[in-house]
Design a protein around this motif. Sequence first.
Motif, PDB file in Angstrom:
ATOM      1  N   GLN A 340       0.821  -1.206   0.000  1.00  0.00           N
ATOM      2  CA  GLN A 340       0.000   0.000   0.000  1.00  0.00           C
ATOM      3  C   GLN A 340       0.857   1.259   0.000  1.00  0.00           C
ATOM      4  OE1 GLN A 340      -2.373  -0.630   3.476  1.00  0.00           O
ATOM      5  NE2 GLN A 340      -3.910  -1.842   2.412  1.00  0.00           N
ATOM      6  N   ASP A 341       1.900   1.232   0.805  1.00  0.00           N
ATOM      7  CA  ASP A 341       2.766   2.404   0.882  1.00  0.00           C
ATOM      8  C   ASP A 341       3.451   2.655  -0.465  1.00  0.00           C
ATOM      9  OD1 ASP A 341       4.106   4.478   2.560  1.00  0.00           O
ATOM     10  OD2 ASP A 341       5.895   3.333   2.018  1.00  0.00           O
ATOM     11  N   PHE A 347       1.556   6.347  -7.138  1.00  0.00           N
ATOM     12  CA  PHE A 347       0.525   7.233  -7.670  1.00  0.00           C
ATOM     13  C   PHE A 347       0.975   8.684  -7.612  1.00  0.00           C
ATOM     14  CE2 PHE A 347      -3.102   4.094  -6.793  1.00  0.00           C
ATOM     15  CZ  PHE A 347      -3.232   3.795  -8.137  1.00  0.00           C
ATOM     16  N   ALA A 348       1.593   9.055  -6.511  1.00  0.00           N
ATOM     17  CA  ALA A 348       2.027  10.446  -6.341  1.00  0.00           C
ATOM     18  C   ALA A 348       3.100  10.822  -7.352  1.00  0.00           C
ATOM     19  CB  ALA A 348       2.532  10.664  -4.917  1.00  0.00           C
ATOM     20  N   ALA A 349       3.956   9.851  -7.701  1.00  0.00           N
ATOM     21  CA  ALA A 349       5.069  10.139  -8.613  1.00  0.00           C
ATOM     22  C   ALA A 349       4.702   9.994 -10.079  1.00  0.00           C
ATOM     23  CB  ALA A 349       6.249   9.212  -8.294  1.00  0.00           C
ATOM     24  N   GLN A 350       3.616   9.287 -10.376  1.00  0.00           N
ATOM     25  CA  GLN A 350       3.260   9.014 -11.772  1.00  0.00           C
ATOM     26  C   GLN A 350       2.853  10.291 -12.495  1.00  0.00           C
ATOM     27  OE1 GLN A 350       3.411   6.024 -13.453  1.00  0.00           O
ATOM     28  NE2 GLN A 350       2.898   7.194 -15.273  1.00  0.00           N
ATOM     29  N   SER A 382      -2.571  -4.569   6.946  1.00  0.00           N
ATOM     30  CA  SER A 382      -2.316  -3.336   6.222  1.00  0.00           C
ATOM     31  C   SER A 382      -1.499  -2.361   7.047  1.00  0.00           C
ATOM     32  CB  SER A 382      -3.641  -2.681   5.809  1.00  0.00           C
ATOM     33  OG  SER A 382      -4.421  -3.599   5.073  1.00  0.00           O
ATOM     34  N   GLY A 383      -0.959  -1.361   6.376  1.00  0.00           N
ATOM     35  CA  GLY A 383      -0.128  -0.376   7.042  1.00  0.00           C
ATOM     36  C   GLY A 383      -0.636   1.027   6.826  1.00  0.00           C
ATOM     37  N   LYS A 384       0.179   1.953   7.236  1.00  0.00           N
ATOM     38  CA  LYS A 384      -0.225   3.363   7.215  1.00  0.00           C
ATOM     39  C   LYS A 384      -0.418   3.887   5.807  1.00  0.00           C
ATOM     40  CE  LYS A 384       4.600   4.885   7.542  1.00  0.00           C
ATOM     41  NZ  LYS A 384       5.140   3.537   7.332  1.00  0.00           N
ATOM     42  N   GLY A 385       0.334   3.341   4.822  1.00  0.00           N
ATOM     43  CA  GLY A 385       0.226   3.857   3.458  1.00  0.00           C
ATOM     44  C   GLY A 385      -1.155   3.648   2.873  1.00  0.00           C
ATOM     45  N   GLY A 386      -1.732   2.452   3.082  1.00  0.00           N
ATOM     46  CA  GLY A 386      -3.060   2.187   2.560  1.00  0.00           C
ATOM     47  C   GLY A 386      -4.117   3.031   3.235  1.00  0.00           C
TER      48      GLY A 386
END
Length: 565
Positions: A340-341, A347-350, A382-386
Motif C-alpha cells: 500500500q505504501d 501514484f504520487a510520482a506518476q 495493512s499499514g499506514k500507506g493504505g
Amino acid sequence: MNQAPNPSKYSAFPPVNLVDRQWPSRVISKAPVWMSTDLRDGNQALFEPMNGEKKMRLFKTLCAIGFKEIEIAFPSASATEFGFVRQLIEGGHIPDDVTIEVLTPARDALIRRTFEAIRGARRVIVHVYNATSPVSRATVFNLSKAEITRLAVDAVTLIRDLAAAMPETEVMLQYSPEHFTGTELDFAKEICDAVTAAWGATPQRQVILNLPATVEMATPNIHADQIEWMHRHLARRDSVIISLHPHNDRGTAVAAAELGLMAGADRVEGCLFGNGERTGNVDLVTLALNLRTQGVDPGLDFSDINAIARTYEHCTRLPIHPRHPYAGDLVFTAFSGSHQDAIKKGFAAQKADQPWSVPYLPVDPADVGRAYDSVIRVNSQSGKGGIAYLMEAEHGIIMPRRLQIEFSSIVQEHAEAHGGEVSADDIWRLFAATYLDAPAPMRYREHHLFEDGDAQGIRLSVDIDGRPRHLTGQGNGPINAAVHALHSAGIEIQVRSYEERSMIPAGDDGNARACALIELAAPDCGERYGVGIDGNIVTASIKALISGVNRLGVVGAKMAIERAA
C-alpha cells in the motif's frame, strides 16, 4: 488413505524435433485476429446453457468489445442453436464488419443442416472438424489415417459445393484437426494439406487451419514447437491462416497462446474469461490485456471491464474469481502495508505523460474502468500507506507521516479485534471518533478574535464537563493566542507541528472545507495529534487544538482546569 498413483502411469510428452526453433527470440508485436467462442464452445460448457435473450445480450457485448469474428452456434446440435443463427440473420443483428462462425462435425447431414441455418448471411466462417489423434483413430472411430483424411476431404468438398450454390453468402472455410496436440505432426500436416488442396486455397481465398489444444497435454514450449513446425512445413502457407484454440487443462493456456503467436500463429480462439469444457478455453481478456501491458494495442475495448464482467456473469451464471487477472474484484487491491505504501508513493510520482510505472500495478486501473478506490483496502495486515491513501482519496485528508503512524495503530487494533476487512467508511468512522467527535471534557463553543497592539487576542468559549468557560489569551497569531488562553487555565501544551489543507473529497461539488492538523506535546503526556474541520480555517485550527488537548489526557486536563478555577 488413498495411495498415490503409480508414477509409471503417466509419461512425459515427447519433445518436437525442432533444433533450430525461432520462437524463443521473438516478441509479439501486433495483435492476432481474435475469435470469440463464448456463444458456442463456452455455451456448451455451461451447466445451464444460455437462452436466446442471454445469447443475444452477450453477442452484442462481444461486438461492442470489438470482436470481428464470433462463433455463434453449433446449429445442427439443437433447435435452439439453429434458431439463434436464424434470429441473428433475419433480424439484421450482425454488424457489417463482423463475421459469424458456425461449427459442424465432418458429417454430411450435419453440414447440410448447418448451411440451412446460415442461408442469407453476408459472410460466414464454416468451421468443420474431425478427430485426428492416434487414440481417437483407434479407440473412438476405428479408422485408419487414410480413412480419417478421406472423411475430412469429403466434408470440405461438400462445404465447397454448398457454398458455390449459395453465391449471396461469402463462405470461408475453417478446418480443425481435433486433438491436434496429440496428433503426429507429419499426419497433422498431411491432413491439413489435403484440406487446403480440396478447397483450392489461394492467398485471395484463404483457409483457416485451427490447431486446437483440445486437451492441453504438454508444457507451453512444446506447444510452441508444434505450431512453429506446422508454420514452417505446411503447404500453401501464404494461403493459410494458422489459428490457435488452447484449452487450459494444465493451467497454462495463456502462456501456450502467447508462445504459439511467437511461433507463427495468426489467430486465437477463446472465451472472455476462460469458460469452456473441463478447465476452460484460453482467457481472451487476460491474453488481450497482457498485450496492452507490453505496449501492443490488442484492438479490443476493455475500458469498462466491470460492465463486461457483470454481463458475462449474468449470461453464463458463472462467477469471476476475485483474483482473476485484470477483472477480479480484488486484482487491483492491496492489503499488505508495504504494498500500500509503495502504491501510494507510485501514484504520487506518476506523471500523465510518462509510461505507466506504479509498484505492484502492471496496468493502470483506469484503463479498464476501475476506480482507484478499489486499489487499496485495509485489514489487519495493512499499514499506514493504505490508510493514508483511502483517507486522501475518499475524504481529501492528507495526513502527515506521524499522524499516519498514530492513526494506523488505531485502525490495526480495530481490525484485529473485529477480524476481516476494514472498509473506507469504517476508517472514516474511526478517524472521526478518535479526532473529531470523541467524548471529551473540553468542547469548543465559539471564539472571537481581537487586536491588542501588535498582538493577536482571542476570547475562547469552551465547555468543561458541560459547564461553560471563557478563556482569554494573546499571541503572535490566532493559534498562538489560543495556546496562551489554554495556558491561562493551567493547560501546559506546546505546538510541535501545524498543517492546514483544503479538504475536497472525491466527487465533492467544490465546496471545500478547511482541515487543520496540529501535533501537541504536554509534560508527562507525550505527543498527540488533534484534527479540526470547519468551513473557516481559524475555527478548524481552534477545534484541532482542543482535539489535541483532549487526546493528550482527559483526566490531567480536567484536573488542571479545576485547579485553575
